[in-house]
Design a protein around this motif. Structure first.
Motif, PDB file in Angstrom:
ATOM      1  N   TYR A 275       0.802  -1.223   0.000  1.00  0.00           N
ATOM      2  CA  TYR A 275       0.000   0.000   0.000  1.00  0.00           C
ATOM      3  C   TYR A 275       0.836   1.276   0.000  1.00  0.00           C
TER       4      TYR A 275
ATOM      5  N   LEU B 153       2.571   5.256  -6.363  1.00  0.00           N
ATOM      6  CA  LEU B 153       2.156   5.179  -7.771  1.00  0.00           C
ATOM      7  C   LEU B 153       0.941   6.065  -8.029  1.00  0.00           C
ATOM      8  N   GLN B 154       0.002   6.072  -7.081  1.00  0.00           N
ATOM      9  CA  GLN B 154      -1.199   6.909  -7.201  1.00  0.00           C
ATOM     10  C   GLN B 154      -0.812   8.384  -7.285  1.00  0.00           C
TER      11      GLN B 154
ATOM     12  N   TYR C  87       3.694   1.527  -1.638  1.00  0.00           N
ATOM     13  CA  TYR C  87       4.101   1.656  -3.048  1.00  0.00           C
ATOM     14  C   TYR C  87       2.903   2.025  -3.914  1.00  0.00           C
ATOM     15  N   GLN C  88       1.714   1.487  -3.587  1.00  0.00           N
ATOM     16  CA  GLN C  88       0.513   1.846  -4.342  1.00  0.00           C
ATOM     17  C   GLN C  88       0.219   3.343  -4.186  1.00  0.00           C
TER      18      GLN C  88
ATOM     19  N   GLN D 183      -8.383  -1.392 -11.271  1.00  0.00           N
ATOM     20  CA  GLN D 183      -8.277  -2.085  -9.981  1.00  0.00           C
ATOM     21  C   GLN D 183      -9.381  -3.131  -9.837  1.00  0.00           C
TER      22      GLN D 183
ATOM     23  N   LEU E 264      -8.365   4.355 -12.905  1.00  0.00           N
ATOM     24  CA  LEU E 264      -7.657   3.480 -11.962  1.00  0.00           C
ATOM     25  C   LEU E 264      -8.648   2.582 -11.219  1.00  0.00           C
TER      26      LEU E 264
ATOM     27  N   ASP F  62       2.628   1.843 -14.830  1.00  0.00           N
ATOM     28  CA  ASP F  62       2.337   2.323 -13.473  1.00  0.00           C
ATOM     29  C   ASP F  62       0.938   1.887 -13.029  1.00  0.00           C
TER      30      ASP F  62
ATOM     31  N   CYS G 233      -0.515  -4.078  -6.719  1.00  0.00           N
ATOM     32  CA  CYS G 233      -0.275  -3.727  -5.311  1.00  0.00           C
ATOM     33  C   CYS G 233      -1.562  -3.832  -4.502  1.00  0.00           C
TER      34      CYS G 233
ATOM     35  N   TYR H  18       0.043  -0.485  -9.932  1.00  0.00           N
ATOM     36  CA  TYR H  18      -0.910   0.044  -8.948  1.00  0.00           C
ATOM     37  C   TYR H  18      -1.975  -1.004  -8.622  1.00  0.00           C
ATOM     38  N   CYS H  19      -2.518  -1.641  -9.643  1.00  0.00           N
ATOM     39  CA  CYS H  19      -3.567  -2.647  -9.460  1.00  0.00           C
ATOM     40  C   CYS H  19      -3.038  -3.894  -8.760  1.00  0.00           C
TER      41      CYS H  19
END
Length: 332
Positions: free
Chosen positions: A26, A32-33, A28-29, A58, A54, A246, A253, A250-251
């Motif tokens: 989270y 990225l967000q 790292y997510q 996700q 996103l 990215d 993660c 993100y997804c």
């Protein structure tokens, strides 16, 4: 004794794994967000404006992930039917989209702080609608969180942070965050209701049902007409493959983080999970400030400390209540 010692060591190692998994996934997510909401991609320096995409990405990844997990770990027991998730699916689609959109208007640390104040609408609705009475320590927790968030919002944001935002506007940003919390409250309440009506419903069943409807609603919203934002997002990703990479990370993660959350709740309970996720939010703010160039003033750090003091005190109160319940059960 050796067996008990080995069991305790194994339990500690599993807890360390859960903490490392939730934090790394989270944090790292979040990084990225923030990158996707502030970075200018390619030689043309374009921003990725379709942040709600996103949410769809996700949902799709988590839908596939939960389906695989059910196939691997399912015991064959039937949970809530897939169609029963249609109403929480709506709020679970709108709420997170608002939270992500808020990053166009306020910084990532501000968004994390605002979304940490979930207890405020819960207590407000509890008092106003259901006539629930709360203790003085619970009101103290709420005061610390509400005071910290509101003071942070009123303090001046650094020009460096503002320059990175697509459309700096604090009232809109915080408004979107609090609407996100309101929708999340309905989503959580409906999920609890489904769980009580269908006791055999697993965490993976809920994840599958929620993301199935989330995928359906997002597809209709983003691709339901010729100029939907879904087409714009795909075109942007074609022109800027770095953004597509990215989004994928993100997804993933999010899916991995859900795995560790479910493992934590099943092995150590929801209180341990709340503690881990709360401390993760604080670390996310530190990471954003240090790595992403969102400097906070001494007063803003004071507000952060105020919010997390309130959240930590709330966790302590829950732990104390749990200890009292366990003692009562022992005496019975």
């Amino acid at each position: 004794m050796e067996a008990r010692g080995g069991s305790s060591l194994r339990r500690v190692l599993v807890l360390v794994l859960c903490v490392a998994g939730i934090w790394s996934a989270y944090i790292y997510q979040g990084f990225l967000q923030e990158t996707l909401s502030t970075k200018r991609f390619g030689a043309d320096g374009k921003r990725f404006e379709q942040l709600a995409f996103l949410n769809l990405a996700q949902s799709v990844v988590c839908l596939i992930w939960s389906y695989i997990m059910i196939k691997i770990w399912s015991t064959g027991s039937s949970g809530a039917p897939w169609w029963s998730y249609w109403s929480p699916g709506i709020t679970n689609t709108i709420g997170p989209a608002m939270g992500i959109e808020a990053l166009k208007y306020i910084s990532y640390p501000a968004q994390v702080l605002a979304k940490s104040s979930k207890m405020i609408p819960v207590m407000f609705m509890g008092c106003l609608v259901y006539g629930v009475s709360y203790t003085v320590p619970e009101y103290l927790c709420t005061f610390l969180v509400a005071g910290g968030v509101s003071t942070f919002a009123l303090l001046k944001t650094s020009s460096k942070t503002i320059s990175k935002l697509a459309h700096p506007n604090a009232p809109i940003g915080y408004g979107l965050c609090f609407l996100n919390l309101a929708f999340d409250g309905f989503t959580n309440a409906t999920q609890d209701s489904l769980k009580s009506r269908y006791p055999k419903t697993s965490a993976w069943d809920i994840m599958l049902g929620m993301n199935l409807w989330g995928t359906i609603y997002n597809l209709i919203y983003m691709f339901g007409w010729p100029h939907g934002i879904g087409y714009e997002a795909i075109e942007f990703c074609k022109q800027h493959p770095e953004a597509a990479w990215d989004i994928l990370l993100y997804c993933l993660c999010g899916a991995v983080g859900q795995n560790f959350i479910f493992l934590t709740i099943s092995r150590f309970g929801s209180l341990a999970n709340t503690t881990i996720t709360t401390t993760r939010k604080f670390v996310s703010i530190v990471v954003s400030s240090v790595l992403s160039g969102n400097p906070l003033s001494a007063k803003q750090w004071g507000c952060v400390a105020m919010v997390f003091s309130g959240l930590s005190y709330q966790i302590y109160l829950k732990w104390r209540k749990l200890q009292k319940l366990q003692k009562k059960r022992k005496h019975m």
